[in-house]
Design a protein around this motif. Sequence first.
Motif, PDB file in Angstrom:
ATOM      1  N   LEU A   8      11.794   1.251  17.888  1.00 18.00           N
ATOM      2  CA  LEU A   8      11.521   1.195  16.460  1.00 18.00           C
ATOM      3  C   LEU A   8      10.267   0.743  16.041  1.00 18.00           C
ATOM      4  O   LEU A   8       9.569   0.569  14.900  1.00 18.00           O
ATOM      5  N   THR A  10       5.948   0.922  16.805  1.00 15.89           N
ATOM      6  CA  THR A  10       4.686   1.761  17.182  1.00 15.89           C
ATOM      7  C   THR A  10       3.838   0.932  18.288  1.00 15.89           C
ATOM      8  O   THR A  10       3.909  -0.226  18.399  1.00 15.89           O
ATOM      9  N   THR A  14       3.625  -1.540  14.347  1.00 11.71           N
ATOM     10  CA  THR A  14       4.203  -1.293  12.959  1.00 11.71           C
ATOM     11  C   THR A  14       5.477  -0.486  13.307  1.00 11.71           C
ATOM     12  O   THR A  14       6.191  -0.170  14.072  1.00 11.71           O
ATOM     13  N   ASN A  15       6.282  -0.454  11.882  1.00 17.02           N
ATOM     14  CA  ASN A  15       7.873   0.165  12.119  1.00 17.02           C
ATOM     15  C   ASN A  15       7.469   1.868  12.323  1.00 17.02           C
ATOM     16  O   ASN A  15       6.760   2.360  11.420  1.00 17.02           O
ATOM     17  N   ALA A  16       8.157   2.335  13.099  1.00 21.85           N
ATOM     18  CA  ALA A  16       7.933   3.700  13.597  1.00 21.85           C
ATOM     19  C   ALA A  16       8.742   4.708  12.800  1.00 21.85           C
ATOM     20  O   ALA A  16       8.498   5.684  12.646  1.00 21.85           O
ATOM     21  N   PHE A  17       9.598   4.120  11.926  1.00 20.53           N
ATOM     22  CA  PHE A  17      10.636   4.924  11.206  1.00 20.53           C
ATOM     23  C   PHE A  17      10.641   4.415   9.694  1.00 20.53           C
ATOM     24  O   PHE A  17      10.387   3.268   9.518  1.00 20.53           O
ATOM     25  N   ASN A  18      11.003   5.055   8.645  1.00 18.05           N
ATOM     26  CA  ASN A  18      11.372   4.557   7.474  1.00 18.05           C
ATOM     27  C   ASN A  18      12.352   3.624   7.551  1.00 18.05           C
ATOM     28  O   ASN A  18      13.461   3.911   8.304  1.00 18.05           O
ATOM     29  N   LYS A  30       8.223   2.497   3.839  1.00 17.49           N
ATOM     30  CA  LYS A  30       7.854   3.743   4.640  1.00 17.49           C
ATOM     31  C   LYS A  30       7.426   3.373   5.833  1.00 17.49           C
ATOM     32  O   LYS A  30       7.001   2.166   6.287  1.00 17.49           O
ATOM     33  N   LYS A  31       7.352   4.285   7.000  1.00 15.24           N
ATOM     34  CA  LYS A  31       7.088   4.027   8.262  1.00 15.24           C
ATOM     35  C   LYS A  31       5.605   3.686   8.322  1.00 15.24           C
ATOM     36  O   LYS A  31       4.802   4.030   7.519  1.00 15.24           O
ATOM     37  N   TRP A  64      10.730  -7.468  10.173  1.00 15.79           N
ATOM     38  CA  TRP A  64       9.419  -6.496   9.459  1.00 15.79           C
ATOM     39  C   TRP A  64       8.633  -7.277   8.757  1.00 15.79           C
ATOM     40  O   TRP A  64       9.403  -8.075   7.391  1.00 15.79           O
ATOM     41  N   TYR A 125      17.526   2.973   9.446  1.00 16.91           N
ATOM     42  CA  TYR A 125      16.180   3.787   9.925  1.00 16.91           C
ATOM     43  C   TYR A 125      16.685   5.098  10.018  1.00 16.91           C
ATOM     44  O   TYR A 125      17.474   5.580  10.187  1.00 16.91           O
TER      45      TYR A 125
END
Length: 128
Positions: A8, A10, A14-18, A30-31, A64, A125
Motif C-alpha cells: 500500500l 510507494t 506515500t499511499n499507493a492507492f486512493n 487521492k493516491k 496515513w 483501497y
Amino acid sequence: MEAAKTQLVTAEGTNAFNVHCPSCKSLILKKGVAQKVDHQTAVELPLIPTQSPTKHSLAPTYNWSVSDMMAFENIGFTKPVPGSNSSSTRYLSCADCDVGPVGYHPTPAEGAGKVYLVAADRVRYRVV
C-alpha cells in the motif's frame, strides 16, 4: 499483514492507492497525498459501530498522515473529544455517511505543526 502494508506504500512512503470510506466507498484521499507514519503512542479510537470488534485495532500504529486538511477529498471532524489524551483531539469520519472514526486530529501544541491521521486498517483501497 506486513506484506500487505508494504504494498500500500510507494517507494517515497506515500499511499499507493486512493483511500475510501469503509462503508459508502466515498473517496477520502487521492493516491500519493498522504505519508505513511508509525506511531508508538497512538490515540485509542472507538470501534466503528457497524464493524466487527475484531476487524479494527483500538490504537492503530500504522496511519496515513497529511498536514493540510485541504488534502482530503471528503472528511468530517467531530467536536473536541472529552477525556482524550489531548483535550482537543478530534475524530475524523466520512463526510458522506458519517461512519467513523477513521482517524483523528490532535490539535497541535503552540508552535507545533498540524497533523491529520487516518488509520490504515479502517479504510478501503481502490486497487485496480
